[in-house]
Design an enzyme around this catalytic site. Structure first.
Site, mmCIF file in Angstrom:
data_model
loop_
_atom_site.group_PDB
_atom_site.id
_atom_site.type_symbol
_atom_site.label_atom_id
_atom_site.label_comp_id
_atom_site.label_asym_id
_atom_site.label_seq_id
_atom_site.Cartn_x
_atom_site.Cartn_y
_atom_site.Cartn_z
ATOM 1 N N HIS A 1 0.833 -1.197 0.000
ATOM 2 C CA HIS A 1 0.000 0.000 0.000
ATOM 3 C C HIS A 1 0.868 1.248 0.000
ATOM 4 O O HIS A 1 0.942 1.960 -0.985
ATOM 5 C CB HIS A 1 -0.956 -0.017 1.198
ATOM 6 C CG HIS A 1 -1.835 1.185 1.281
ATOM 7 N ND1 HIS A 1 -1.933 1.935 2.429
ATOM 8 C CD2 HIS A 1 -2.627 1.782 0.370
ATOM 9 C CE1 HIS A 1 -2.771 2.945 2.212
ATOM 10 N NE2 HIS A 1 -3.204 2.874 0.971
ATOM 11 N N CYS B 1 -0.028 0.416 9.729
ATOM 12 C CA CYS B 1 -0.188 1.777 9.196
ATOM 13 C C CYS B 1 -1.607 2.039 8.717
ATOM 14 O O CYS B 1 -2.203 3.051 9.058
ATOM 15 C CB CYS B 1 0.801 2.033 8.065
ATOM 16 S SG CYS B 1 2.519 2.001 8.606
ATOM 17 N N HIS B 2 -2.155 1.123 7.909
ATOM 18 C CA HIS B 2 -3.479 1.355 7.334
ATOM 19 C C HIS B 2 -4.373 0.120 7.390
ATOM 20 O O HIS B 2 -5.427 0.095 6.763
ATOM 21 C CB HIS B 2 -3.353 1.866 5.899
ATOM 22 C CG HIS B 2 -2.606 3.149 5.823
ATOM 23 N ND1 HIS B 2 -1.279 3.210 5.448
ATOM 24 C CD2 HIS B 2 -2.969 4.416 6.118
ATOM 25 C CE1 HIS B 2 -0.865 4.461 5.501
ATOM 26 N NE2 HIS B 2 -1.860 5.214 5.907
ATOM 27 N N GLY B 3 -3.940 -0.922 8.097
ATOM 28 C CA GLY B 3 -4.811 -2.064 8.364
ATOM 29 C C GLY B 3 -4.899 -3.126 7.294
ATOM 30 O O GLY B 3 -5.920 -3.804 7.194
#
Length: 190
Positions: free
Chosen positions: A130, A154-156
């Protein structure tokens, strides 16, 4: 006599013709010197894009796998990037093989991500696809996500045991670098 006067070119015209030729030569010479100078000025810029000596020295590494237990993963470094090496259990292999490819965002089988004869060894870059964070899951007690593989805090993004993206914003599976086994317990990466 009149014909002799007309056959001669006035002195001013002869000089103008010579001046144009000299000016053309000077223009070509100036542009040539500027072009060569520009190329020489660009050489350091282009050369600085080459990998440094320390990166070239790490272009391939040998890793001893004998200490990695079944079900365990380690994190190491290769080309200044983190790398996961995971020794999959028979249950993890069966679980990964049971997932239908239609359920995967980036469909790849475990067989495509490992080397024949060494299907239990999964080697991937430890860089989330990502935004480049380092996922958790290789260390003891770290969050392995909903699918038992890796979790990017960080963003799952959630990866399964085959390091395939299953949930979250990551568009692709964790990348598999080039590697080969030089013995049953040693792998050369790069």
């Amino acid at each position: 006599m009149a014909t002799a006067e007309h056959s001669e070119q006035p002195a001013g015209e002869a000089q103008a013709g010579d001046g144009v030729r000299r000016r053309d030569f000077l223009n070509v010479a100036a542009v040539s010197v500027a072009g060569v100078g520009g190329a020489i000025a660009l050489l350091p810029l282009i050369n600085q894009m080459n990998p440094s000596a320390d990166v070239l020295a790490l272009s391939s590494i040998d890793v001893d796998l004998s200490a990695i237990e079944a079900g365990q993963a380690i994190k190491t470094m290769w080309r200044k990037q983190p790398l996961f090496i995971r020794n999959l259990t028979a249950a993890e292999i069966a679980e990964a093989d049971a997932v239908p490819l239609s359920d995967l965002r980036d469909p790849e089988t475990l067989t495509e991500r490992t080397i024949e004869g060494h299907e239990n060894w999964l080697i991937t870059l430890a860089v989330c696809t990502h935004l480049g964070c380092v996922p958790l899951g290789a260390g003891e007690g770290e969050n392995k996500g909903d699918y038992g593989g890796y979790f990017c805090p960080c963003h799952g993004s959630h990866y399964d045991t085959a390091a395939r993206i299953r949930k979250g914003p990551a568009p692709r599976n964790l990348a598999v670098p080039e590697y080969e086994f030089t013995s049953d317990t040693t792998v050369t990466i790069g």
